[in-house]
Scaffold this active site. Sequence first.
Site, PDB file in Angstrom:
ATOM      1  N   ASP A  73       5.919  55.268  39.246  1.00 13.89           N
ATOM      2  CA  ASP A  73       4.668  55.185  39.910  1.00 13.89           C
ATOM      3  C   ASP A  73       4.550  55.509  38.157  1.00 13.89           C
ATOM      4  O   ASP A  73       4.266  55.159  37.027  1.00 13.89           O
ATOM      5  CB  ASP A  73       4.439  56.800  40.615  1.00 13.89           C
ATOM      6  CG  ASP A  73       5.868  57.883  39.808  1.00 13.89           C
ATOM      7  OD1 ASP A  73       6.161  57.557  38.767  1.00 13.89           O
ATOM      8  OD2 ASP A  73       6.157  58.595  40.603  1.00 13.89           O
ATOM      9  N   ASP A  75       1.913  58.008  35.488  1.00 14.93           N
ATOM     10  CA  ASP A  75       1.416  59.357  34.809  1.00 14.93           C
ATOM     11  C   ASP A  75       0.430  58.943  33.695  1.00 14.93           C
ATOM     12  O   ASP A  75      -0.076  58.444  33.394  1.00 14.93           O
ATOM     13  CB  ASP A  75       2.182  60.245  34.866  1.00 14.93           C
ATOM     14  CG  ASP A  75       3.485  60.542  36.115  1.00 14.93           C
ATOM     15  OD1 ASP A  75       2.503  60.296  37.040  1.00 14.93           O
ATOM     16  OD2 ASP A  75       3.996  60.696  35.542  1.00 14.93           O
ATOM     17  N   ASP A 153      10.647  66.154  27.044  1.00 17.78           N
ATOM     18  CA  ASP A 153      12.096  66.375  26.916  1.00 17.78           C
ATOM     19  C   ASP A 153      12.749  64.929  25.752  1.00 17.78           C
ATOM     20  O   ASP A 153      13.600  65.724  25.180  1.00 17.78           O
ATOM     21  CB  ASP A 153      12.858  66.506  28.404  1.00 17.78           C
ATOM     22  CG  ASP A 153      12.276  65.358  29.277  1.00 17.78           C
ATOM     23  OD1 ASP A 153      11.278  64.509  28.793  1.00 17.78           O
ATOM     24  OD2 ASP A 153      12.812  65.323  30.502  1.00 17.78           O
TER      25      ASP A 153
HETATM   26  P1  ATP Z   1      10.794  58.611  36.291  1.00 25.30           P
HETATM   27  O1  ATP Z   1      11.079  57.150  36.289  1.00 25.30           O
HETATM   28  O2  ATP Z   1      12.889  58.483  36.815  1.00 25.30           O
HETATM   29  O3  ATP Z   1      10.085  59.287  37.275  1.00 25.30           O
HETATM   30  P2  ATP Z   1       9.771  59.525  34.408  1.00 25.30           P
HETATM   31  O4  ATP Z   1      10.208  59.831  33.356  1.00 25.30           O
HETATM   32  O5  ATP Z   1       8.500  59.696  34.757  1.00 25.30           O
HETATM   33  O6  ATP Z   1      11.163  59.046  35.337  1.00 25.30           O
HETATM   34  P3  ATP Z   1       9.692  62.299  35.627  1.00 25.30           P
HETATM   35  O7  ATP Z   1      10.338  63.408  36.327  1.00 25.30           O
HETATM   36  O8  ATP Z   1       8.668  62.194  36.664  1.00 25.30           O
HETATM   37  O9  ATP Z   1      10.587  61.577  35.086  1.00 25.30           O
HETATM   38  O10 ATP Z   1       8.780  62.660  34.284  1.00 25.30           O
HETATM   39  C1  ATP Z   1       7.702  63.063  34.342  1.00 25.30           C
HETATM   40  C2  ATP Z   1       7.213  63.079  33.143  1.00 25.30           C
HETATM   41  O11 ATP Z   1       7.480  64.497  33.026  1.00 25.30           O
HETATM   42  C3  ATP Z   1       8.341  62.490  31.432  1.00 25.30           C
HETATM   43  O12 ATP Z   1       9.084  61.748  31.409  1.00 25.30           O
HETATM   44  C4  ATP Z   1       8.613  63.978  30.799  1.00 25.30           C
HETATM   45  O13 ATP Z   1       7.752  63.585  29.864  1.00 25.30           O
HETATM   46  C5  ATP Z   1       8.076  65.260  31.181  1.00 25.30           C
HETATM   47  N1  ATP Z   1       8.747  65.646  32.275  1.00 25.30           N
HETATM   48  C6  ATP Z   1       9.466  65.830  33.216  1.00 25.30           C
HETATM   49  N2  ATP Z   1      10.301  66.956  33.400  1.00 25.30           N
HETATM   50  C7  ATP Z   1      10.441  67.437  31.989  1.00 25.30           C
HETATM   51  C8  ATP Z   1      11.597  68.290  32.018  1.00 25.30           C
HETATM   52  N3  ATP Z   1      12.324  69.085  32.801  1.00 25.30           N
HETATM   53  N4  ATP Z   1      11.101  69.155  30.340  1.00 25.30           N
HETATM   54  C9  ATP Z   1       9.927  68.469  29.485  1.00 25.30           C
HETATM   55  N5  ATP Z   1       9.609  67.446  29.800  1.00 25.30           N
HETATM   56  C10 ATP Z   1       9.433  67.109  31.046  1.00 25.30           C
HETATM   57 MG    MG Z   2       7.743  59.777  37.236  1.00 25.75          MG
END
Ligand code: ATP
Ligand code: MG
Length: 449
Positions: A73, A75, A153
Amino acid sequence: MPILKLVQKILKPAGSSASVQPRVYPRSEHPISRRAISPNALKVLYRLKQAGFRACLVGGCVRDLLLGREPKDFDVVTDARPEQVKALFRNCRLVGRRFRLAHVQFGGEIIEVATFRAAAAPGREGDWAQEESGRVLRDNVFGTIEEDAFRRDFTANALYYDIADFSVIDYVGGMEDLRRGVLRLIGDPESRYREDPVRMLRAVRFMTKLGFVLDPTCEEPLRRLAPLLAGIPPARLYDEALKLFLSGFAVQTFEWLRHYGLFEFLFPATEEALKVEHQGFPSTFLLRALEAADRRLSEGKPVAPYFLYAALLWAPVRLEAERRQAAGAAPGVALQEAVSAVLTEQVQRVAIPRRIALPMREVWMLQPRFERRQGGRPLRLVEHPRFRAGYDFLLLRSAAGEVEPELAGWWTRFLEAGEEERRQMLQGPRQRRPRSRRKARAKRAFVSS
Ligand code: ATP
Ligand code: MG
């Protein structure tokens, strides 16, 4: 939190330290093409920009685009406040209690738009709270793009794709880490895990998903801090556990989670049960179930969360049922009680919603019924709404040596058979067994595992 650390935090809140110059990679120095970006995400970015706001893609989608993968997705982050975002889009709702986010809906696709946020820090405008362990409970504070980068993170998750000039903005060395295949927390690893222990699980998720190595400084605290997972709300762990095991890399994930001592804080009873050897061998059931889930996902087939959870908790359910049976309970009762006991304990760690718990129970409770092949029973069993899942579960148990291969083979043949053949199968020798012996057999068959 030790006083000294607290004072340091107040004096120099993480991420809002003296301004850091980001490294900016112009369009010519990175591979992200607009063609790879969802048209809806582009619409949102352009609309924000036209209204005079800053607008970037961030997080997983930028990381995946840079790695040449297809993002799940898209963001968006912006300096517009949630209400300002809402005013720009007709198809927009504000969601989220902890922090307000805008969801812009385009048919089936939702583009999430967040306002830049700062790291949790005491003494700032907004909401902030921290526990003794260092865990941050609320951190609803708007901030600058720079602050937004430092509260994320991993470095690989903190890159911004700026719609103003199509550049990639990097405050944390994420581009270099991506290039080298290193997963690294931003800032001091121990404090970042303490702020949010779920990051330990995210470390494992991204390592396996991206095929990255975890930086040694981020690896070192894991074993020591794993017990902090016990303080995370079970509902949040349910979501995380699902993401971990539905990633398509469940086997690797499981192995790393156990390696770092994290698994036992998610599924304590399973960890205990896995130590119990069966005829001199550790059970391979769970590994086979996870392998099967990975295989299905790689073939584009769905994996039902209830099936996965049924597999994750089967080892303790089975052992507990055997224990109760050895103590004299009837097999059906023993299983029923074991299921309740294991679930009651499990939900204190990782929540299991009712919609998942019910079919899990059914898959388990069907298992002894596969042993009874007399009379009309198999025909009735096939009609059960959860039959297919129960049968798949039986095949995995059979492959792991828990039930006779003959039994699984019989069911496979039965399912493939036409009406006439089925009738013959049901009229096998066991049809004519005296009732008392049949009962004894059914009983033995379930404990045979
Ligand atoms: P995926 O493709 O698996 O969804 P993602 O990186 O998009 O991976 P998400 O859980 O959707 O992961 O989170 C989106 C963003 O928000 C992450 O890339 C990170 O920058 C931030 N984020 C999410 N969870 C945390 C956390 N627990 N602590 C700090 N930053 C976070
Ligand atoms: Mg994500």
